[in-house]
Motif scaffolding. Structure first.
Motif, PDB file in Angstrom:
ATOM      1  N   SER A   1       0.825  -1.203   0.000  1.00  0.00           N
ATOM      2  CA  SER A   1       0.000   0.000   0.000  1.00  0.00           C
ATOM      3  C   SER A   1       0.862   1.257   0.000  1.00  0.00           C
ATOM      4  O   SER A   1       2.006   1.252   0.460  1.00  0.00           O
ATOM      5  N   TYR A   2       0.286   2.311  -0.538  1.00  0.00           N
ATOM      6  CA  TYR A   2       0.914   3.625  -0.595  1.00  0.00           C
ATOM      7  C   TYR A   2       0.016   4.599   0.160  1.00  0.00           C
ATOM      8  O   TYR A   2      -1.201   4.654  -0.100  1.00  0.00           O
ATOM      9  N   ILE A   3       0.598   5.350   1.065  1.00  0.00           N
ATOM     10  CA  ILE A   3      -0.163   6.244   1.923  1.00  0.00           C
ATOM     11  C   ILE A   3       0.314   7.671   1.718  1.00  0.00           C
ATOM     12  O   ILE A   3       1.514   7.950   1.789  1.00  0.00           O
ATOM     13  N   LEU A   4      -0.609   8.588   1.479  1.00  0.00           N
ATOM     14  CA  LEU A   4      -0.299  10.009   1.358  1.00  0.00           C
ATOM     15  C   LEU A   4      -1.203  10.791   2.299  1.00  0.00           C
ATOM     16  O   LEU A   4      -2.427  10.727   2.190  1.00  0.00           O
ATOM     17  N   LYS A   5      -0.570  11.468   3.247  1.00  0.00           N
ATOM     18  CA  LYS A   5      -1.312  12.267   4.233  1.00  0.00           C
ATOM     19  C   LYS A   5      -2.401  11.430   4.908  1.00  0.00           C
ATOM     20  O   LYS A   5      -3.531  11.884   5.104  1.00  0.00           O
ATOM     21  N   GLY A   6      -2.066  10.185   5.219  1.00  0.00           N
ATOM     22  CA  GLY A   6      -2.988   9.301   5.926  1.00  0.00           C
ATOM     23  C   GLY A   6      -4.006   8.613   5.046  1.00  0.00           C
ATOM     24  O   GLY A   6      -4.774   7.779   5.531  1.00  0.00           O
ATOM     25  N   LYS A   7      -4.018   8.917   3.745  1.00  0.00           N
ATOM     26  CA  LYS A   7      -4.988   8.302   2.836  1.00  0.00           C
ATOM     27  C   LYS A   7      -4.299   7.290   1.933  1.00  0.00           C
ATOM     28  O   LYS A   7      -3.199   7.512   1.438  1.00  0.00           O
ATOM     29  N   SER A   8      -4.979   6.165   1.707  1.00  0.00           N
ATOM     30  CA  SER A   8      -4.446   5.133   0.827  1.00  0.00           C
ATOM     31  C   SER A   8      -4.580   5.561  -0.631  1.00  0.00           C
ATOM     32  O   SER A   8      -5.633   6.061  -1.053  1.00  0.00           O
ATOM     33  N   LEU A   9      -3.510   5.377  -1.404  1.00  0.00           N
ATOM     34  CA  LEU A   9      -3.527   5.706  -2.823  1.00  0.00           C
ATOM     35  C   LEU A   9      -3.714   4.450  -3.662  1.00  0.00           C
ATOM     36  O   LEU A   9      -3.216   3.377  -3.307  1.00  0.00           O
ATOM     37  N   PRO A  10      -4.398   4.558  -4.787  1.00  0.00           N
ATOM     38  CA  PRO A  10      -4.433   3.416  -5.714  1.00  0.00           C
ATOM     39  C   PRO A  10      -3.034   3.187  -6.271  1.00  0.00           C
ATOM     40  O   PRO A  10      -2.185   4.089  -6.240  1.00  0.00           O
ATOM     41  N   HIS A  11      -2.777   1.971  -6.757  1.00  0.00           N
ATOM     42  CA  HIS A  11      -1.472   1.660  -7.334  1.00  0.00           C
ATOM     43  C   HIS A  11      -1.673   0.697  -8.501  1.00  0.00           C
ATOM     44  O   HIS A  11      -2.723   0.038  -8.608  1.00  0.00           O
ATOM     45  N   PRO A  12      -0.694   0.611  -9.419  1.00  0.00           N
ATOM     46  CA  PRO A  12      -0.876  -0.184 -10.643  1.00  0.00           C
ATOM     47  C   PRO A  12      -1.318  -1.621 -10.414  1.00  0.00           C
ATOM     48  O   PRO A  12      -2.244  -2.098 -11.077  1.00  0.00           O
ATOM     49  N   THR A  13      -0.661  -2.330  -9.478  1.00  0.00           N
ATOM     50  CA  THR A  13      -1.022  -3.731  -9.255  1.00  0.00           C
ATOM     51  C   THR A  13      -2.455  -3.863  -8.770  1.00  0.00           C
ATOM     52  O   THR A  13      -3.207  -4.742  -9.218  1.00  0.00           O
ATOM     53  N   GLY A  14      -2.859  -2.982  -7.849  1.00  0.00           N
ATOM     54  CA  GLY A  14      -4.225  -3.016  -7.339  1.00  0.00           C
ATOM     55  C   GLY A  14      -5.253  -2.742  -8.421  1.00  0.00           C
ATOM     56  O   GLY A  14      -6.325  -3.364  -8.452  1.00  0.00           O
TER      57      GLY A  14
END
Length: 201
Positions: free
Chosen positions: A13-26
């Motif tokens: 997972s990728y987190i920005l300012k506490g929010k999960s970001l979508p990512h290519p594999t997902g």
């Protein structure tokens, strides 16, 4: 990485300012472009460990940090294949495991390798993704690497990647480079990201 952005390996997972970001594999998993539901979990776990080992071993070779005395013999053919590829294509690494996020489109990503390569088109910068498993959906690879290209080029406008290259390494010591240059892939990738965000908002 900044204090506002982080990558967490487990779960991926990728987190920005506490929010999960979508990512290519997902994203490609969400749309069913890769699906391992019918595969034995033990085999999946083994393949994941082997794939990570191949990635780490080939990266150590590139960096001149590989200890051949402690290398598992299972890695020999993959190492040979990667060594041949880097020699044949005159690979000059720019970034290994480049992890960042797109500020414009809001997704996280980690790229195996950014490098200068030399092929029939001359010398150019390429997004390189290593594969060592069974043949998957090449359309998924096109979307995956397109998002990598979008993310990298946004962050590095002075070193834009013009080519996406999936390099398949196999247990016979051979490599198979699969190039992608189709601009439509970038549009499809961004459309998939938009639909993914719409569904998950």
């Amino acid at each position: 990485m900044t204090n506002n952005f982080q990558f967490i390996s487990e779960p991926h997972s990728y987190i920005l300012k506490g929010k999960s970001l979508p990512h290519p594999t997902g994203i490609i998993k969400h749309f069913g472009m890769i699906n391992y539901d019918a595969v034995n979990q033990g085999l999946l776990d083994y393949s994941a460990v082997k794939g990570q080992s191949i990635h780490q071993t080939t990266m150590a070779l590139d960096k001149g940090e590989l200890d051949m005395l402690t290398l598992n013999p299972v890695m020999y053919p993959y190492l040979e294949a990667w060594s041949d590829f880097t020699t044949d294509y005159k690979v000059e690494a720019i970034e290994h495991e480049y992890c960042n996020y797109s500020e414009k489109y809001g997704f996280g990503y980690t790229i195996d390798l950014i490098a200068k390569i030399t092929n029939r088109a001359g010398t150019l910068i390429a997004i390189i993704d290593k594969k060592s498993g069974t043949v998957e959906n090449e359309k998924a690879w096109r979307i995956q690497t397109a998002l990598y290209q979008i993310g990298w080029n946004e962050r590095n406008p002075d070193k834009k990647a013009l080519l996406r290259l999936v390099v398949r390494l196999d247990d016979t010591g051979k490599y198979n480079p699969i190039p992608y240059t189709e601009k439509i892939d970038l549009n499809v990738a961004l459309s998939a990201l938009q639909v993914y965000n719409f569904i998950n908002s």
